[in-house]
Design a protein around this motif. Structure first.
Motif, short mmCIF file in Angstrom:
data_model
loop_
_atom_site.label_atom_id
_atom_site.label_comp_id
_atom_site.label_asym_id
_atom_site.label_seq_id
_atom_site.Cartn_x
_atom_site.Cartn_y
_atom_site.Cartn_z
N ALA A 81 9.06 10.71 5.12
CA ALA A 81 7.78 10.97 5.29
C ALA A 81 7.38 12.28 4.86
O ALA A 81 6.23 12.52 4.26
CB ALA A 81 7.64 11.12 6.91
N SER A 82 8.27 13.17 4.86
CA SER A 82 7.97 14.37 4.18
C SER A 82 7.79 14.72 2.51
O SER A 82 7.32 15.26 2.04
CB SER A 82 9.03 15.65 4.51
N LEU A 83 8.35 13.37 2.00
CA LEU A 83 8.34 13.24 0.64
C LEU A 83 6.94 12.60 -0.16
O LEU A 83 6.94 12.46 -0.95
CB LEU A 83 9.41 12.38 0.23
N TRP A 84 6.15 12.22 1.25
CA TRP A 84 4.89 11.37 0.83
C TRP A 84 3.97 11.80 -0.17
O TRP A 84 3.81 11.45 -1.24
CB TRP A 84 4.34 11.14 2.02
N PRO A 85 3.81 13.53 -0.02
CA PRO A 85 2.69 13.86 -1.10
C PRO A 85 3.30 13.74 -2.32
O PRO A 85 2.59 13.55 -3.23
CB PRO A 85 2.66 15.45 -0.53
N GLU A 86 4.88 14.20 -2.67
CA GLU A 86 5.26 14.12 -3.97
C GLU A 86 5.28 12.79 -4.55
O GLU A 86 5.03 12.49 -5.50
CB GLU A 86 6.86 14.83 -3.85
N ALA A 87 5.49 11.80 -3.64
CA ALA A 87 5.49 10.44 -4.33
C ALA A 87 4.20 10.08 -4.72
O ALA A 87 3.93 9.36 -5.69
CB ALA A 87 6.14 9.39 -3.07
N VAL A 88 3.15 10.56 -3.97
CA VAL A 88 1.85 9.90 -4.32
C VAL A 88 1.52 10.68 -5.59
O VAL A 88 0.80 10.17 -6.65
CB VAL A 88 0.79 10.45 -3.36
N ARG A 89 1.99 12.00 -5.79
CA ARG A 89 1.69 12.62 -7.22
C ARG A 89 2.37 12.02 -8.31
O ARG A 89 1.67 11.74 -9.24
CB ARG A 89 2.10 13.97 -6.93
N GLN A 90 3.72 11.48 -7.88
CA GLN A 90 4.26 10.88 -9.14
C GLN A 90 3.74 9.62 -9.60
O GLN A 90 3.74 9.15 -10.65
CB GLN A 90 5.75 10.88 -8.68
N PHE A 91 3.51 8.66 -8.50
CA PHE A 91 3.35 7.43 -8.83
C PHE A 91 1.77 7.01 -8.55
O PHE A 91 1.60 5.85 -8.93
CB PHE A 91 4.01 6.30 -7.97
N GLY A 92 1.05 7.72 -7.85
CA GLY A 92 -0.18 7.40 -7.82
C GLY A 92 -0.47 6.81 -6.45
O GLY A 92 0.25 5.90 -5.95
N GLU A 93 -1.68 6.97 -5.66
CA GLU A 93 -1.76 6.54 -4.29
C GLU A 93 -1.86 5.17 -4.31
O GLU A 93 -1.14 4.71 -3.40
CB GLU A 93 -3.00 7.25 -3.92
N GLU A 94 -2.42 4.55 -5.24
CA GLU A 94 -2.66 2.94 -5.04
C GLU A 94 -1.30 2.38 -5.24
O GLU A 94 -1.15 1.10 -4.80
CB GLU A 94 -3.68 2.49 -6.14
N ARG A 95 -0.20 3.02 -5.79
CA ARG A 95 1.14 2.15 -5.80
C ARG A 95 2.08 2.63 -4.65
O ARG A 95 3.22 2.16 -4.73
CB ARG A 95 1.64 2.75 -7.04
N CYS A 96 1.78 3.57 -4.00
CA CYS A 96 2.54 3.76 -2.57
C CYS A 96 1.91 3.49 -1.17
O CYS A 96 0.81 3.52 -1.00
CB CYS A 96 2.44 5.32 -2.74
N ILE A 97 2.93 3.04 -0.42
CA ILE A 97 2.79 2.88 0.84
C ILE A 97 3.61 3.79 1.80
O ILE A 97 4.83 3.69 1.35
CB ILE A 97 2.79 1.27 1.13
N LEU A 98 3.12 4.27 2.88
CA LEU A 98 4.07 4.97 3.92
C LEU A 98 3.85 4.39 5.06
O LEU A 98 2.80 3.92 5.74
CB LEU A 98 3.64 6.34 4.22
#
Ligand SMILES: Nc1ncnc2c1ncn2[C@@H]1O[C@H](COP(=O)(O)OP(=O)(O)O)[C@@H](O)[C@H]1O
Ligand SMILES: [Mg+2]
Lengths: 264, 309
Positions: free
Chosen positions: B272-289
């Motif tokens: 969960a705490s990695l979420w912001p970094e994952a969104v920055r890296q891959f873009g919000e449309e490709r990420c689901i938490l």
């Protein structure tokens, strides 16, 4: 080992399987009665009336017997064989293989031994029913005395056990339902033709007589004819013991085969 | 109902079943206590049905010890079968009999006859919502109705242990929920239940404890929530259209993860705490938490390869 286990697992609960089959039979009893009722009438008409008018009296135990009177016990015996054998082959196979009825019953206190015993007892009951209908017609036609017909009834059940047991042995090993054509073609049909139903076995050549005398249907035709025509001797008593032995051995083999098939 | 709650209903030790050379069940140990609802999960061919067939005394074990209701399964099959209910994977209702007759004839195998059998059949038809169909033939029933009738039939002897092999496979959501509701009622009345399922929501919803099997062995055992927490964590990040960059991202950070040909799944407590970094890296449309669930555990422990032989 196997025999002890089988004996231990046989119980009166087989009766529950018989009851299940009887319940189903009762639901459609009107339809169930038509084939065994029509079959003998057709045979009696074709062989007795049609063929019989061409055939002289038959010599049987030193007496001349009208042809129709001669073959009537043979036709009773054939019906007993057919209804037992076909019940534990085609009908049992459908219940075991397609309907999974046996598997369902095995999740109750019944054992597979109980199921197979019940099926064979039911097959013998179908033999008894078919024999009884046939005898009723023969008695009405004046071909078999009533007292003899009543004495034949327990024989019908005993022989029914033998032929049902035999059928169950095939059911334990066939891969699919079409394979029953083999025992019918190689076994049932030849017995129908060469067990003394239509002619005395003494008209056959010696070697063929020996073969024919070993056929289970020969035992039954001889015993039923002996009772019907008042010529029941020790030979016929031994033939009944033979049928009993076949019933016991085939029931055992049928159960053992079914255990191998279903519970490996 | 009278036995104390700690009573052992099933006890299996080193239980094995081999078909020729194939080890269908390969030495499993487990126990089931009274009033538990336990689920067995596993891919096709894992050995669930074979295990159930041994529990219900249909098949003799090839080895090991199996006690059901305190009795040895090989020594006392009649006793055990009298007191358990079994709903097998394949429907085997009697097509020669009507719905109500199916129950009545089945009751008779348990020596329940006459008025008692009819009463029990009526009661179960009501319980399973089949009373309107009581006179119908089996081939007139829908899949869900057949399954409900199978369960009704398995309850005819008021079993202490109910065994259900994939009770809801192939049913629509309405039928599944209807069956779940009935199973909840049985649980609350004190019936011990063992079931297998391919539906993770079903396992999580009904079972207090799960066993995951694969290749004839027990892979893991525990309460659904504990399994998710221990093996996955609280949440999962799913990255779609994930390539080698995604794999490197996870590896460099030393994350608990799983990489398939199209997706990256990030597990572990820190997901969960990695979420912001994952969104920055891959873009919000490709990420689901999302919340971690049993399916994550299942796929992690049994792999993603298809099993249908
Ligand atoms: N009667 C049988 N003969 C041979 N192999 C079998 C038999 N029944 C099951 N198997 C095999 O045993 C393994 C376990 O099967 P099963 O218990 O049905 O698995 P599951 O219910 O978990 O899908 C599978 O590989 C299956 O092919
Ligand atoms: Mg299965």
């Amino acid at each position: 080992m196997i025999m002890k286990a089988i004996l231990k697992n046989c119980s009166w609960r087989a009766w529950r399987v018989w009851q299940r089959n009887f319940d189903v039979y009762r639901q459609t009893w009107k339809i169930n009665f038509i084939p065994p009722l029509l079959e003998p009438l057709l045979y009696l008409l074709a062989f007795g009336v049609g063929l019989g008018s061409l055939v002289k009296d038959v010599q049987f135990e030193g007496a001349a017997v009208p042809y129709l009177t001669f073959i009537a016990p043979g036709l009773v015996a054939t019906a007993i064989m057919n209804h037992g054998f076909f019940e534990t082959t085609y009908a049992s196979f459908v219940r075991m293989y397609y309907q999974k009825t046996f598997a369902a019953i095995l999740s109750t206190p019944l054992s597979l031994e109980d199921v197979i015993l019940g099926e064979i007892a039911w097959g013998a009951t179908k033999s008894l029913f078919a024999g009884a209908i046939m005898l009723a017609i023969a008695v009405a036609w004046g071909l078999i005395p009533l007292a003899a017909a009543l004495a034949i009834l327990p024989v019908a059940f005993l022989a029914g056990l033998a032929f049902s047991g035999l059928g169950m042995c095939f059911t334990a090993v066939v891969k699919n339902i079409e394979m029953f054509n083999f025992p019918v073609f190689l076994f049932i049909t030849p017995m129908f033709l060469f067990s003394g139903v239509f002619f005395p076995l003494t008209s056959l050549p010696g070697w063929a007589q020996h073969l024919a005398n070993a056929l289970p249907l020969t035992f039954l035709v001889s015993a039923v004819r002996g009772l019907a025509l008042g010529k029941f001797h020790s030979l016929q008593a031994f033939q009944l013991i033979g049928l009993l032995a076949i019933a016991v051995v085939c029931t055992y083999l049928g159960i053992a085969g079914m255990k191998k098939r279903m519970l490996r | 109902m009278t036995q104390p709650a700690h009573d052992k209903i099933i006890s299996a030790r080193g239980l094995r079943k081999t078909y020729g050379g194939l080890k269908a069940v390969d030495g499993i140990d487990f126990a089931v206590q009274a009033q538990e609802c336990i689920g067995i999960l596993g891919p096709n061919g894992a050995g669930k049905t074979t295990t159930i067939k041994m529990l219900s005394c249909f098949l003799e074990p090839s080895g090991g010890i199996l006690e059901v209701l305190g009795r040895d399964a090989s020594a006392a099959p009649r006793f055990i079968k009298r007191h358990i209910g079994v709903c097998p994977q394949e429907d085997n209702l009697d097509p020669d009999l009507s719905v109500a007759e199916n129950l009545r004839v089945f009751a008779r195998y348990f020596d329940i006859v006459g008025g008692e059998a009819r009463g029990r059949a009526e009661e179960l038809l009501h319980f399973m919502g089949l009373h309107a169909k009581r006179a119908a033939r089996i081939d007139e029933l829908s899949g869900g109705m057949k399954r409900r009738l199978m369960i009704a039939r398995s309850l005819i002897n008021r079993p202490r242990l109910l065994i259900l092999d994939e009770p809801t496979t192939g049913l629509d959501p309405q039928s599944r929920h209807q069956i779940w509701e009935r199973l909840h009622r049985l649980k609350s009345e004190g019936t011990t239940i063992l079931l297998t399922t391919h539906y993770m929501d079903e396992a999580a919803h009904l079972c207090g404890r799960l066993i995951i099997m694969d290749h004839g062995k027990v892979v893991v055992e525990g309460a659904p929530k504990d399994l998710v927490r221990e093996h996955i964590g609280a949440s999962v990040i799913e990255v779609s259209a994930a390539g080698d960059g995604a794999r490197r991202f996870a590896e460099e950070k030393g994350l608990l993860h799983e990489k398939t040909s199209t997706h990256l799944y990030i597990h572990g407590a820190e997901a969960a705490s990695l979420w912001p970094e994952a969104v920055r890296q891959f873009g919000e449309e490709r990420c689901i938490l999302r919340m971690a669930n049993l399916e994550d555990v299942f796929l992690k422990l049994t792999g993603r390869a298809l099993r249908d032989e």
